[in-house]
Structures are given as structure tokens and as C-alpha cells.
Motif scaffolding. Structure first.
Motif, PDB file in Angstrom:
ATOM      1  N   PHE A 288       0.844  -1.191   0.000  1.00  0.00           N
ATOM      2  CA  PHE A 288       0.000   0.000   0.000  1.00  0.00           C
ATOM      3  C   PHE A 288       0.884   1.247   0.000  1.00  0.00           C
ATOM      4  N   PRO A 289       0.445   2.309  -0.669  1.00  0.00           N
ATOM      5  CA  PRO A 289       1.253   3.535  -0.696  1.00  0.00           C
ATOM      6  C   PRO A 289       1.322   4.244   0.649  1.00  0.00           C
ATOM      7  N   ILE A 290       0.338   3.992   1.503  1.00  0.00           N
ATOM      8  CA  ILE A 290       0.333   4.601   2.837  1.00  0.00           C
ATOM      9  C   ILE A 290       0.105   3.508   3.875  1.00  0.00           C
ATOM     10  N   PRO A 291       0.659   3.675   5.100  1.00  0.00           N
ATOM     11  CA  PRO A 291       0.569   2.617   6.117  1.00  0.00           C
ATOM     12  C   PRO A 291      -0.766   2.555   6.848  1.00  0.00           C
ATOM     13  N   LEU A 292      -1.655   3.521   6.618  1.00  0.00           N
ATOM     14  CA  LEU A 292      -2.894   3.582   7.391  1.00  0.00           C
ATOM     15  C   LEU A 292      -3.767   2.352   7.198  1.00  0.00           C
ATOM     16  N   ILE A 293      -3.762   1.787   6.010  1.00  0.00           N
ATOM     17  CA  ILE A 293      -4.614   0.624   5.744  1.00  0.00           C
ATOM     18  C   ILE A 293      -4.173  -0.567   6.589  1.00  0.00           C
ATOM     19  N   LYS A 294      -2.865  -0.799   6.652  1.00  0.00           N
ATOM     20  CA  LYS A 294      -2.372  -1.921   7.453  1.00  0.00           C
ATOM     21  C   LYS A 294      -2.621  -1.686   8.940  1.00  0.00           C
ATOM     22  N   LYS A 295      -2.556  -0.446   9.379  1.00  0.00           N
ATOM     23  CA  LYS A 295      -2.844  -0.144  10.775  1.00  0.00           C
ATOM     24  C   LYS A 295      -4.308  -0.456  11.089  1.00  0.00           C
ATOM     25  N   LYS A 296      -5.179  -0.110  10.136  1.00  0.00           N
ATOM     26  CA  LYS A 296      -6.598  -0.390  10.311  1.00  0.00           C
ATOM     27  C   LYS A 296      -6.849  -1.896  10.314  1.00  0.00           C
ATOM     28  N   TYR A 297      -6.167  -2.608   9.405  1.00  0.00           N
ATOM     29  CA  TYR A 297      -6.288  -4.068   9.339  1.00  0.00           C
ATOM     30  C   TYR A 297      -5.873  -4.701  10.664  1.00  0.00           C
ATOM     31  N   PHE A 298      -4.776  -4.206  11.239  1.00  0.00           N
ATOM     32  CA  PHE A 298      -4.232  -4.799  12.467  1.00  0.00           C
ATOM     33  C   PHE A 298      -5.185  -4.636  13.646  1.00  0.00           C
ATOM     34  N   LYS A 299      -5.995  -3.570  13.620  1.00  0.00           N
ATOM     35  CA  LYS A 299      -6.993  -3.387  14.680  1.00  0.00           C
ATOM     36  C   LYS A 299      -8.068  -4.470  14.605  1.00  0.00           C
TER      37      LYS A 299
END
Length: 335
Positions: A288-299
Motif C-alpha cells: 500500500f502507498p500509505i501505512p494507514l490501511i495496514k494499521k486499520k487491518y491490524f486493529k
């Protein structure tokens, strides 16, 4: 024409116009003569796709970001984070293939791999000539270009440490056949980056194509202008109006690629999971171009420490259907 080629205006914008519209295309015509072809392209679908990009090279671009070269391991680890691979000296001077390099923006980004020897192949000679011009303009000397169909690449008699194939397989008649060719020329220790369209994320495109068929729009400049205006005016399904948030909506050649492509497959994560299993490939992670998606996934899935559960990602995408709006971008390796 000759007068314009030698004319220097006091208006720098006029000079820029001459460069873009006259000088650059003439240079590409000359460059095309120097580009080698692996073999005659024979597959009927490949021929149709090639003809589309001969007429409309995609994307037409002028500027791009270039990253400072670093070892391949650093780059892939940044992209598949929090998963990671271990250092391997085979990647100190990697042979890199960009399969479906198009007009070169993707290809040129591969110079971020330190000491890489890069080969870019594409169906469209016009697109390759565009890429070669941009490569020459940037003074890059570690990129070679070849006119070829992915289906022919087994005839190269060469293997690669890294293969990137983004936005290409889903335009083939049989994407799996193309993938198998790439795996045949991937070193046993190699890594493969794929980009495939998402069925869920492209529902607005599916709806738009139904609308285009219903209204009998052709891929002419005139019809594209009418189509875009109808979408902007809101005379369409609200889902289709989402296209106005896509940068490709505002260029004729990009709209042709987005909405009028002659061949397109879309995938779901379960389908991708089955393909990887059938071909004995290990999924390493989405990019992903930005890390926010993975942070959301990890939640949602804190137990998936490496973010590699495709079952979980499928559930995540169903709840967040725009997650893979560009396409699924991910790394794999052979088991």
C-alpha cells in the motif's frame, strides 16, 4: 513542421508545447527503430491489447519520483512490513524484469534496486519508445527494453531474481498462463510482485461499462466527452459517479484504459488464494502507498502479526470495499 522544430519563442510555455507535441513524438518514432523484438506477436488477444496501446500509450506522463538506490531486501521489507525476508547476497546485483512496462513509469521506479540490471518488456512498440525516450532524458543506463509478449518470454533463455508484473496479467486472455511463464523464468530464490484488479473495488467500473453498452458509446474522443459530462452531471447510477474521484477520468487515453479496455479480468482474494495454492506460491504481503490501511487491518486482526492471512484480508475488503481501488499489489515467492 521544420520551422516549428527550429523555432525558439520568447514564451517558454509555447516552447514546451512544441517539445511535447512535436519534438518528443518525432524522437519516439526514431527510437522505435532501434528497439528489438523477441518474436512476432501472434496471440489474438495480445494483438488486440497491443493495438489499443499503440494508439493510446498509457499512461502518458512527464514527471515521476525517483528513489535513491538501496538493496532489494530493504525495499521489499518496507513494502511487505510487518512481514520481512532475510538478506540474500543474490540480490546485491539483481536481474530485474518488468513484465508489461508500458510507457516506463513503472520500469524507471525499479532503479531503486541498487546495482540492478533491468529489462522491461511490453506488447506496444509505441509505449516502449515513449519509455525509452524518458529513460534517455533521465540519463539512466541500466535499463534495456524489448518488444515482446509475456507468452514469449520463455524464449529469452534467462532467469530473473526479481519480476514485477503490475496491471498486465489481467489484460491477457489467460492470466494464469502468463503467470506460469513468469514463474518459469523466476530464479528459485526469486521474488515476484503482482498487480491484479479487484472485483469488489471495481464495481463502479463494471457499472460504467454496463451504462456504456446500454448507451452505445464508442471509444472516440467525442463519445468520451459526452460520457464524462453525463457522469459529472449525475445522470448515472451514484456508483458510477465515483469515477470522478479517479485521476484517470480526466484524460482521454486514460478513460480508454479504464472503461473501454479490450480485455479485462478481475479477481477476488479467495481466487488469488487458490491460484497461489495451486502454483505452490507463498504470499508475502500486500503493498500500500500509505501505512494507514495496514494499521486499520491490524486493529481488526491483531493475531495476524505478519499481515499474511488472505482469509482475513478478504473479510477486511468486504467491510472496506475501496481498500484495493488501484488493484491488489502483492509479493510472492516459490515454496
Amino acid at each position: 513542421m521544420k520551422k516549428l522544430l527550429n523555432y525558439q519563442s520568447s514564451n517558454i510555455l509555447f516552447n514546451d508545447l512544441i517539445d511535447v507535441q512535436i519534438k518528443a513524438p518525432l524522437k519516439e518514432i526514431e527510437l522505435a527503430k532501434s528497439i528489438k523484438s523477441l518474436d512476432k506477436i501472434a496471440d489474438p488477444v495480445s494483438i488486440n491489447v497491443r493495438e489499443q496501446y499503440e494508439e493510446n500509450p498509457y499512461p502518458r506522463w512527464r514527471y515521476t519520483n525517483i528513489s535513491l538506490p538501496e538493496n532489494f531486501s530493504k525495499w521489499i521489507n518496507a513494502e511487505i512490513n510487518p512481514n520481512k525476508i532475510t538478506y540474500n547476497k543474490n540480490f546485491d546485483r539483481p536481474n530485474v524484469l518488468v513484465a508489461g512496462g508500458g510507457t516506463g513509469k513503472h520500469t524507471i521506479s525499479a532503479i531503486k534496486y541498487k546495482n540492478a540490471n533491468i529489462l522491461s518488456v511490453d506488447l506496444s512498440l509505441t509505449s516502449i519508445a515513449y519509455a525509452k525516450r524518458k529513460t534517455d532524458d533521465l540519463g539512466l543506463d541500466n535499463i534495456q527494453y524489448l518488444h515482446a509478449d509475456i507468452l514469449q518470454l520463455k524464449n529469452l533463455n534467462k532467469k530473473f531474481d526479481v519480476i514485477e508484473c503490475s496491471g498486465t496479467l489481467h489484460h491477457m486472455k489467460d492470466p494464469i498462463e502468463g503467470l506460469k511463464v513468469l514463474l518459469d523464468i523466476l530464479e528459485p530464490h526469486g521474488y515476484l510482485k503482482l498487480g491484479l484488479y479487484s472485483e469488489i473495488a471495481r464495481q463502479h467500473v463494471v457499472k460504467a461499462r454496463e451504462f456504456i453498452k446500454q448507451k452505445h458509446f464508442k471509444n472516440t474522443v467525442e463519445d468520451i466527452k459526452i460520457l464524462r459530462q453525463e457522469i459529472i452531471d449525475g445522470n448515472v447510477d451514484p456508483l458510477i459517479q465515483g469515477l470522478t474521484k479517479n485521476g484517470d477520468f480526466y484524460s482521454t487515453s486514460s478513460v480508454r484504459d479504464l472503461l473501454f479496455h479490450v480485455q479485462e479480468h478481475r479477481f477476488t482474494i479467495p481466487q488469488i488464494s487458490k491460484i497461489l495454492k495451486d502454483l505452490n506460491l507463498e504470499f508475502l504481503g500486500f503493498v500500500f502507498p500509505i501505512p494507514l490501511i495496514k494499521k486499520k487491518y491490524f486493529k481488526f486482526f491483531p493475531e495476524d502479526k505478519e499481515h499474511t492471512s488472505l482469509n482475513n484480508w478478504h473479510e477486511f475488503e468486504k467491510k472496506n470495499p475501496n481498500t484495493f481501488g488501484g488493484m491488489y499489489q502483492f509479493w510472492v515467492k516459490k515454496n
